[in-house]
Enzyme design. Structure first.
Site, PDB file in Angstrom:
ATOM      1  N   ASN A  70       0.911  -1.170   0.084  1.00 10.29           N
ATOM      2  CA  ASN A  70      -0.024  -0.132   0.103  1.00 10.29           C
ATOM      3  C   ASN A  70       0.867   1.017  -0.087  1.00 10.29           C
ATOM      4  O   ASN A  70       1.279   1.548   1.093  1.00 10.29           O
ATOM      5  CB  ASN A  70      -0.697   0.034   1.378  1.00 10.29           C
ATOM      6  CG  ASN A  70      -1.691   1.259   1.337  1.00 10.29           C
ATOM      7  OD1 ASN A  70      -1.851   1.987   0.373  1.00 10.29           O
ATOM      8  ND2 ASN A  70      -2.343   1.427   2.458  1.00 10.29           N
ATOM      9  N   LYS A 102       0.201   4.327  -0.253  1.00 12.61           N
ATOM     10  CA  LYS A 102      -0.352   5.448   0.197  1.00 12.61           C
ATOM     11  C   LYS A 102      -0.080   6.708  -0.829  1.00 12.61           C
ATOM     12  O   LYS A 102       0.070   6.379  -1.881  1.00 12.61           O
ATOM     13  CB  LYS A 102      -0.077   5.786   1.736  1.00 12.61           C
ATOM     14  CG  LYS A 102      -0.062   4.294   2.482  1.00 12.61           C
ATOM     15  CD  LYS A 102       0.000   4.766   3.856  1.00 12.61           C
ATOM     16  CE  LYS A 102      -0.307   3.384   4.760  1.00 12.61           C
ATOM     17  NZ  LYS A 102      -0.065   3.567   6.403  1.00 12.61           N
ATOM     18  N   HIS A 104      -9.781   1.641   4.721  1.00 12.27           N
ATOM     19  CA  HIS A 104      -8.339   1.770   5.303  1.00 12.27           C
ATOM     20  C   HIS A 104      -8.549   2.871   6.531  1.00 12.27           C
ATOM     21  O   HIS A 104      -9.192   3.897   6.375  1.00 12.27           O
ATOM     22  CB  HIS A 104      -7.199   2.278   4.270  1.00 12.27           C
ATOM     23  CG  HIS A 104      -5.902   2.529   5.139  1.00 12.27           C
ATOM     24  ND1 HIS A 104      -5.474   3.109   5.928  1.00 12.27           N
ATOM     25  CD2 HIS A 104      -4.915   1.300   5.032  1.00 12.27           C
ATOM     26  CE1 HIS A 104      -4.209   2.845   6.334  1.00 12.27           C
ATOM     27  NE2 HIS A 104      -3.859   1.716   5.868  1.00 12.27           N
ATOM     28  N   GLU A 114      -6.835   5.095   7.970  1.00  8.42           N
ATOM     29  CA  GLU A 114      -6.783   6.632   7.351  1.00  8.42           C
ATOM     30  C   GLU A 114      -7.917   7.354   6.526  1.00  8.42           C
ATOM     31  O   GLU A 114      -8.222   8.299   6.910  1.00  8.42           O
ATOM     32  CB  GLU A 114      -5.422   6.717   6.334  1.00  8.42           C
ATOM     33  CG  GLU A 114      -4.183   6.504   7.321  1.00  8.42           C
ATOM     34  CD  GLU A 114      -2.846   5.880   6.548  1.00  8.42           C
ATOM     35  OE1 GLU A 114      -2.971   6.015   5.449  1.00  8.42           O
ATOM     36  OE2 GLU A 114      -2.189   5.394   7.289  1.00  8.42           O
ATOM     37  N   GLU A 160      -5.829  -4.392  10.627  1.00  8.00           N
ATOM     38  CA  GLU A 160      -4.910  -3.282  10.740  1.00  8.00           C
ATOM     39  C   GLU A 160      -5.048  -2.591  11.910  1.00  8.00           C
ATOM     40  O   GLU A 160      -5.685  -1.570  12.084  1.00  8.00           O
ATOM     41  CB  GLU A 160      -4.677  -2.369   9.661  1.00  8.00           C
ATOM     42  CG  GLU A 160      -4.401  -3.111   8.348  1.00  8.00           C
ATOM     43  CD  GLU A 160      -3.706  -2.035   7.432  1.00  8.00           C
ATOM     44  OE1 GLU A 160      -2.530  -2.393   6.527  1.00  8.00           O
ATOM     45  OE2 GLU A 160      -4.197  -1.088   7.322  1.00  8.00           O
ATOM     46  N   GLY A 208       2.333   2.598  10.715  1.00  5.44           N
ATOM     47  CA  GLY A 208       3.216   3.750  10.537  1.00  5.44           C
ATOM     48  C   GLY A 208       4.017   4.042  11.915  1.00  5.44           C
ATOM     49  O   GLY A 208       4.565   5.085  11.885  1.00  5.44           O
ATOM     50  N   SER A 260       3.041  -1.816  10.482  1.00  9.66           N
ATOM     51  CA  SER A 260       4.449  -1.876  10.658  1.00  9.66           C
ATOM     52  C   SER A 260       5.203  -3.454  10.405  1.00  9.66           C
ATOM     53  O   SER A 260       5.952  -3.898  10.947  1.00  9.66           O
ATOM     54  CB  SER A 260       4.808  -1.608  12.229  1.00  9.66           C
ATOM     55  OG  SER A 260       4.596  -0.343  12.291  1.00  9.66           O
TER      56      SER A 260
HETATM   57  P1  PGA Z   1       2.650   0.472   7.500  1.00 12.94           P
HETATM   58  O1  PGA Z   1       1.147   0.785   6.952  1.00 12.94           O
HETATM   59  O2  PGA Z   1       3.062  -0.806   7.056  1.00 12.94           O
HETATM   60  O3  PGA Z   1       3.363   1.624   7.068  1.00 12.94           O
HETATM   61  O4  PGA Z   1       2.535   0.314   9.115  1.00 12.94           O
HETATM   62  C1  PGA Z   1       0.356  -0.344   6.470  1.00 12.94           C
HETATM   63  C2  PGA Z   1      -0.981   0.198   6.071  1.00 12.94           C
HETATM   64  O5  PGA Z   1      -1.333   1.225   6.602  1.00 12.94           O
HETATM   65  O6  PGA Z   1      -1.585  -0.528   5.268  1.00 12.94           O
END
Ligand code: PGA
Length: 248
Positions: A9, A11, A93, A95, A164, A170, A208
């Site tokens: 992903n 982003k 997601h 976000e 998640e 992140g 992460s």
């Molecule tokens: P990350 O993000 O691996 O940077 O923690 C995962 C995601 O949001 O899909």
């Protein structure tokens, strides 16, 4: 046996030059026994499709509209994504839930729209740190999942689910394999109550995931791969995660 799936992903990251180098390096690091995909910003879909054509990798989008077409400025329809060869669309997601106020029902409607156009929705669920500390993890992920189950009915077995935990995204703070497995088992149980095909559904972990923690996460019985954010932008790191997803 469920084929493992690793999805990058990206982003809101990338540039035409950086993407070309990243896709070429990742592509060259295959083949893998796991399925591998990248979900890229919509403007890069054409070039991603060209770069990955004829490879084992597939590609997708990070969101899609809950609507079919019409006066929805700025949105991208699932039918448009399908025209560019997308196999996947991430929906829900955290976000998007947090910064765009997407409700459980909107997420479910997006999943339905994606499926209607032949895309596999990757439905994200997960609790915040405050919710985990209040002991609400189970209730939150079940509520998020049940809106999708209710809306998709017998088609629910066609989705991929990504657990998640928001506090792990992140932050460099990963759920332990046991913590992740506990939620995956819960989700599998909830899905099994809705469809006997749940045993074949893929449940990904995201938050992460890195090359060094991926093997332990993927060793858990209900973790069928990963949704990878930051580490998907570094070719060597992403390639190592894809290799770690090989079945022993
Ligand atoms: P990350 O993000 O691996 O940077 O923690 C995962 C995601 O949001 O899909």
């Amino acid at each position: 046996m469920r084929t493992r799936l690793v999805v990058g992903n990206w982003k809101m990251n990338g540039s035409r030059a950086a993407n070309a180098a990243l896709l070429q390096a990742v592509r060259a690091s295959g083949p893998w026994t796991a399925e591998v995909a990248v979900c890229v910003p919509a403007p890069y879909l054409v070039e991603t499709a060209l770069a990955l054509q004829g490879s084992m990798m597939s590609w997708g989008a990070q969101d899609c509209s809950a609507h079919e077409a019409g006066a929805y400025t700025g949105e991208v329809a699932a039918s448009m994504l399908a025209e560019f060869g997308c196999r996947y669309a991430i929906v829900g997601h955290s976000e998007r839930r947090a910064y765009h106020g997407e409700s459980d029902q909107v997420v479910a409607d997006k999943a339905k729209r994606a499926l209607a156009h032949g895309l596999t929705p990757i439905v994200c669920v997960g609790e915040t740190l405050a919710q985990r500390e209040a002991g609400e993890t189970e209730a939150v992920v079940k509520r998020q999942m049940s809106a999708v189950i209710r809306t998709l009915e017998h088609c629910i077995s066609q989705v991929v689910v990504a657990y998640e935990p928001v506090w792990a995204i992140g932050t460099g703070r990963t759920a332990s394999p046991a913590q992740a497995q506990a939620v995956h088992a819960l989700l599998r149980g909830q899905l099994l109550a809705a469809t006997e095909k749940a045993a074949q559904m893929r449940l990904l972990y995201g938050g992460s995931v890195k090359a060094d923690n991926a093997p332990a996460l993927f060793a858990e019985p209900d973790i069928d791969g990963g949704l990878i954010g930051g580490a998907s932008l570094v070719a060597t790191e992403f390639a190592a995660i894809c290799r770690a997803a090989a079945r022993p």
